[in-house]
Design an enzyme around this catalytic site. Structure first.
Site, mmCIF file in Angstrom:
data_model
loop_
_atom_site.group_PDB
_atom_site.id
_atom_site.type_symbol
_atom_site.label_atom_id
_atom_site.label_comp_id
_atom_site.label_asym_id
_atom_site.label_seq_id
_atom_site.Cartn_x
_atom_site.Cartn_y
_atom_site.Cartn_z
ATOM 1 N N GLY A 92 -44.630 24.194 -52.651
ATOM 2 C CA GLY A 92 -45.788 24.821 -52.482
ATOM 3 C C GLY A 92 -46.878 23.573 -52.845
ATOM 4 O O GLY A 92 -46.754 22.693 -52.394
ATOM 5 N N PHE A 128 -36.885 -10.425 -44.510
ATOM 6 C CA PHE A 128 -36.362 -10.322 -43.217
ATOM 7 C C PHE A 128 -37.587 -10.210 -42.438
ATOM 8 O O PHE A 128 -38.482 -9.373 -42.543
ATOM 9 C CB PHE A 128 -35.545 -9.278 -43.227
ATOM 10 C CG PHE A 128 -35.322 -8.685 -41.809
ATOM 11 C CD1 PHE A 128 -34.294 -9.465 -40.845
ATOM 12 C CD2 PHE A 128 -35.742 -7.561 -41.314
ATOM 13 C CE1 PHE A 128 -33.820 -9.233 -39.775
ATOM 14 C CE2 PHE A 128 -35.715 -7.114 -40.065
ATOM 15 C CZ PHE A 128 -34.580 -7.956 -39.211
ATOM 16 N N GLY A 133 -41.772 -4.690 -31.732
ATOM 17 C CA GLY A 133 -41.007 -4.188 -32.856
ATOM 18 C C GLY A 133 -39.638 -3.757 -32.404
ATOM 19 O O GLY A 133 -38.586 -4.562 -32.735
ATOM 20 N N THR A 138 -41.247 -6.117 -45.422
ATOM 21 C CA THR A 138 -40.993 -5.723 -46.782
ATOM 22 C C THR A 138 -40.842 -6.810 -47.695
ATOM 23 O O THR A 138 -40.302 -7.828 -47.329
ATOM 24 C CB THR A 138 -39.764 -4.782 -46.546
ATOM 25 O OG1 THR A 138 -40.351 -3.694 -45.584
ATOM 26 C CG2 THR A 138 -39.431 -4.123 -48.091
ATOM 27 N N GLU A 175 -35.346 -0.167 -39.215
ATOM 28 C CA GLU A 175 -34.064 -0.361 -38.755
ATOM 29 C C GLU A 175 -33.597 0.347 -37.503
ATOM 30 O O GLU A 175 -32.319 0.898 -37.472
ATOM 31 C CB GLU A 175 -33.122 -0.058 -40.087
ATOM 32 C CG GLU A 175 -33.580 -0.915 -41.277
ATOM 33 C CD GLU A 175 -33.459 -2.498 -41.140
ATOM 34 O OE1 GLU A 175 -32.741 -3.039 -40.327
ATOM 35 O OE2 GLU A 175 -34.073 -3.034 -41.952
ATOM 36 N N SER A 181 -35.390 6.566 -34.342
ATOM 37 C CA SER A 181 -34.686 7.570 -34.032
ATOM 38 C C SER A 181 -34.427 7.530 -32.697
ATOM 39 O O SER A 181 -33.494 7.814 -32.081
ATOM 40 C CB SER A 181 -35.026 8.969 -34.509
ATOM 41 O OG SER A 181 -35.270 9.050 -36.042
ATOM 42 N N GLU A 182 -35.524 6.940 -31.863
ATOM 43 C CA GLU A 182 -35.435 7.114 -30.339
ATOM 44 C C GLU A 182 -34.264 5.873 -29.998
ATOM 45 O O GLU A 182 -33.446 6.053 -29.094
ATOM 46 C CB GLU A 182 -36.830 6.681 -29.948
ATOM 47 C CG GLU A 182 -37.694 7.758 -29.662
ATOM 48 C CD GLU A 182 -38.393 8.061 -31.270
ATOM 49 O OE1 GLU A 182 -38.304 7.318 -32.011
ATOM 50 O OE2 GLU A 182 -38.873 9.266 -31.296
HETATM 51 C C1 LIG Z 1 -42.641 0.398 -44.174
HETATM 52 C C2 LIG Z 1 -42.105 -0.484 -43.417
HETATM 53 C C3 LIG Z 1 -41.370 -1.515 -43.747
HETATM 54 C C4 LIG Z 1 -41.000 -2.563 -42.718
HETATM 55 N N1 LIG Z 1 -40.521 -3.453 -43.126
HETATM 56 C C5 LIG Z 1 -40.155 -4.459 -41.874
HETATM 57 C C6 LIG Z 1 -39.334 -5.875 -42.450
HETATM 58 O O1 LIG Z 1 -39.331 -5.898 -43.671
HETATM 59 N N2 LIG Z 1 -39.009 -6.793 -41.576
HETATM 60 C C7 LIG Z 1 -39.432 -6.455 -40.175
HETATM 61 O O2 LIG Z 1 -39.121 -7.276 -39.170
HETATM 62 N N3 LIG Z 1 -40.077 -5.255 -39.792
HETATM 63 C C8 LIG Z 1 -40.351 -4.471 -40.754
HETATM 64 N N4 LIG Z 1 -40.853 -3.138 -40.172
HETATM 65 C C9 LIG Z 1 -41.102 -2.844 -38.915
HETATM 66 C C10 LIG Z 1 -39.990 -1.971 -38.155
HETATM 67 O O3 LIG Z 1 -38.917 -2.837 -38.107
HETATM 68 C C11 LIG Z 1 -40.840 -1.463 -36.723
HETATM 69 O O4 LIG Z 1 -41.879 -0.444 -37.157
HETATM 70 C C12 LIG Z 1 -39.743 -0.934 -36.154
HETATM 71 O O5 LIG Z 1 -38.941 -1.764 -35.394
HETATM 72 C C13 LIG Z 1 -40.223 -0.112 -34.771
HETATM 73 O O6 LIG Z 1 -41.226 -1.085 -34.217
HETATM 74 P P1 LIG Z 1 -42.791 -0.464 -33.883
HETATM 75 O O7 LIG Z 1 -43.357 -0.173 -35.061
HETATM 76 O O8 LIG Z 1 -43.348 -1.720 -33.325
HETATM 77 O O9 LIG Z 1 -42.714 0.410 -32.876
HETATM 78 P P2 LIG Z 1 -42.734 0.241 -31.246
HETATM 79 O O10 LIG Z 1 -41.422 -0.443 -30.831
HETATM 80 O O11 LIG Z 1 -43.804 -0.171 -30.558
HETATM 81 O O12 LIG Z 1 -42.251 1.765 -30.867
HETATM 82 C C14 LIG Z 1 -43.231 2.800 -30.813
HETATM 83 C C15 LIG Z 1 -42.663 4.299 -30.656
HETATM 84 O O13 LIG Z 1 -41.797 4.242 -29.237
HETATM 85 C C16 LIG Z 1 -40.441 4.403 -29.488
HETATM 86 N N5 LIG Z 1 -39.741 3.664 -28.625
HETATM 87 C C17 LIG Z 1 -39.498 2.306 -28.534
HETATM 88 N N6 LIG Z 1 -38.717 2.053 -27.632
HETATM 89 C C18 LIG Z 1 -38.180 2.962 -26.932
HETATM 90 C C19 LIG Z 1 -37.570 3.261 -25.713
HETATM 91 N N7 LIG Z 1 -36.780 2.245 -25.245
HETATM 92 N N8 LIG Z 1 -37.523 4.685 -25.461
HETATM 93 C C20 LIG Z 1 -38.075 5.673 -26.055
HETATM 94 N N9 LIG Z 1 -38.875 5.549 -27.253
HETATM 95 C C21 LIG Z 1 -38.947 4.141 -27.601
HETATM 96 C C22 LIG Z 1 -40.286 4.119 -31.008
HETATM 97 O O14 LIG Z 1 -39.046 4.593 -31.324
HETATM 98 C C23 LIG Z 1 -41.223 4.495 -31.704
HETATM 99 O O15 LIG Z 1 -41.499 5.783 -31.788
HETATM 100 C C24 LIG Z 1 -41.253 -2.004 -41.183
HETATM 101 C C25 LIG Z 1 -42.114 -1.161 -40.857
HETATM 102 C C26 LIG Z 1 -42.125 -0.207 -41.646
HETATM 103 C C27 LIG Z 1 -43.136 0.998 -41.550
#
Ligand SMILES: Cc1cc2nc3c(=O)[nH]c(=O)nc-3n(C[C@H](O)[C@H](O)[C@H](O)COP(=O)(O)OP(=O)(O)OC[C@H]3O[C@@H](n4cnc5c(N)ncnc54)[C@H](O)[C@@H]3O)c2cc1C
Lengths: 84, 383
Positions: B332, B119, B127, B154, B356, B359-360
């Protein structure tokens, strides 16, 4: 029939947006109600509530613009299901 | 040895996980990959897309059953569950939104695990904010020209078929892209914090030429529904997998507490340790019930499943992170040791709070529920 369909659909939308007042002919897109999550909920609601399926080619914006147009869509799908 | 499962109920999958996943998960975690031999086992066991209908080779498993399968797999190894999650998302998209031709072309192979799906939504610059993606699909000679870079994919390093979300005019649409299409470039990402064996990659699409049959689902305003629906299912799978992590933390912690003594008494008699275990027992049951509710509503085609799934994922993923921290604490130094399963749960659980819908994003979205009629009541109460 389309009238009661409209009531049911309006009740669903207003349940999600209790502060809003909504007539059957108001454009729900211009009211800012529709994001993709709500659009999906709406489609699922219509399919389940009225026992119809909405194929890709019926998922056009004009079918969802107003409560009336959704009620007509339901009518049409129900009629199609009977005649098919 | 044959691993075909007689049924896909929870207990059959539990035995499969105990026999084939639990003993290997730490090795896979260190190796950073799931070996082909085990992927073949998943195929043989019929676990890739058991919710697909029997006509195309699925088992017709309902969504509650699928949740139980993903919980059990997640209890053993979150990396394996991640592979199932993204494969499920792709398979479901084709099943729910695909044309007859697309279903015929792809579903039998997806059901059998001959073609593995991934996906592709996230990008280096987008993100949480899916609207910010810059990958484009431009109409070209009756088909499409796809350009852009997807990151954190993934199973990207292994998958055969990518479900790629791209800008298409003003909306975001989904496209099926075989890995072998000219212009597709895969760059594995190694050494992630958690789900280390889930074979992440960056996948670049450099003017990839696609036929008209690559577009999945409606276009226009409804195209966003494909993405919403796929994410809803991914979120459900992650919620279930998170329940599995809490269960694994509980099993490990209770087992260790019963056997480890400090100052002459077993850990299991210490009140502070018992308090941690009580919270694990309570939360695993609560999280499982929330997942079951979301699954039941999916099976009923009830739109309330969308919010129920957000709630289940938020509760289960944060519970997994909380209890994995405590599981390490109870163990531990052993909890920090190389090859420690609890250390793996701790790292994997953190990922569950990010993917997916972080938490935010959950907390922002679930708040909508507060402004609806009958907020806080289950759909049954409302009738
Ligand atoms: C192990 C792993 C597997 C993954 N697999 C896939 C996959 O198969 N396909 C795919 O498409 N993606 C995948 N991802 C990506 C994942 O979907 C994104 O990491 C996720 O959507 C968060 O986006 P970001 O990392 O760009 O964080 P950002 O969007 O840059 O956010 C950074 C921080 O800001 C917070 N934030 C964002 N918006 C707000 C808001 N409006 N208010 C307050 N806080 C906010 C977020 O919660 C986060 O803590 C994967 C990620 C990991 C770590």
């Amino acid at each position: 029939m389309a009238n009661t369909h409209a009531q049911t659909i309006r009740a669903f939308i207003v349940g999600r947006h209790p502060q809003a007042e909504l007539t059957d002919d108001q454009d729900i897109f211009s009211l800012g109600f529709i994001n993709s999550l709500f659009a999906m909920e709406l489609v699922m609601f219509i399919e389940k509530e009225f026992g119809v399926s909405l194929p890709n080619d019926e998922l056009r914006i004009d079918n969802f613009r107003t409560v009336s147009s959704m009620a007509e869509l339901v009518e049409r799908r129900l009629a199609g299901a009977v005649s098919a | 040895m044959t691993t075909a499962l007689p049924t896909l109920d929870r207990s059959a999958v539990r035995s499969f996980v105990d026999a084939h996943v639990v003993p290997e998960a730490d090795r896979w975690d260190r190796a950073g990959a799931i070996p082909e031999e085990f992927l073949a086992r998943l195929t043989e066991a019929g676990l890739w897309a058991p919710f697909l209908p029997p006509e195309v080779g699925g088992a017709g498993l309902d969504m509650r059953g699928l949740g139980a399968v993903h919980e059990e797999i997640g209890r053993g190894c979150s990396s394996v569950r991640s592979l199932l999650t993204v494969h499920t998302m792709v398979s479901w998209a084709v099943q729910r939104w695909g044309s007859d031709a697309q279903r015929e072309r792809w579903l039998p192979d997806l059901a059998a695990g001959r073609v593995l799906g991934a996906f592709c939504l996230s990008e280096p610059g987008a993100g949480s904010d899916a609207v910010g993606i810059t990958t484009t699909a431009t109409a070209h000679g009756g088909g499409w020209l796809l350009s852009g870079v997807k990151k954190w994919i993934t199973n990207g390093a292994r998958a055969d078929l990518f479900l790629v979300f791209a800008r298409n005019g003003s909306g975001i649409s989904a496209f099926l892209v075989p890995r072998t299409a000219p212009g597709v470039r895969v760059e594995p990402i190694h050494d992630m914090l958690g789900t280390r064996a889930s074979m992440l990659a960056e996948v670049a699409f450099d003017e990839v030429l696609l036929g008209p049959d690559a577009l999945v689902g409606p276009s226009g305003f409804a195209s966003g529904m494909v993405l919403s629906g796929v994410l809803d299912l991914g979120r459900y799978s992650v919620a279930a997998g998170s329940v599995g992590i809490v269960q694994a933390c509980l099993d490990a912690s209770a087992g260790y507490a019963a056997q480890r003594t400090v100052g002459g008494a077993p850990l299991s008699e210490l009140q502070l340790i018992r308090a941690k275990l009580s919270d694990m027992v309570t939360d695993v049951r609560a999280a499982r019930l929330l997942c079951e509710e979301a699954g039941r509503l999916k099976d009923a085609g009830d739109s309330a499943t969308i919010m129920a799934t957000w709630v289940a994922k938020y509760f289960a993923s944060t519970a997994a992170a909380r209890h994995a921290t405590e599981a390490v604490q109870i163990h531990g130094a052993l909890g920090c040791a190389p090859g420690s399963p609890t250390a793996r749960f701790y790292r994997d659980a953190k990922v569950m709070e990010i993917i997916e819908g972080s938490s935010e994003i959950q907390r922002i979205t679930i708040a909508d529920e507060a402004f609806r009629q009958d907020y806080g009541r289950t759909p049954e109460d409302q009738r």
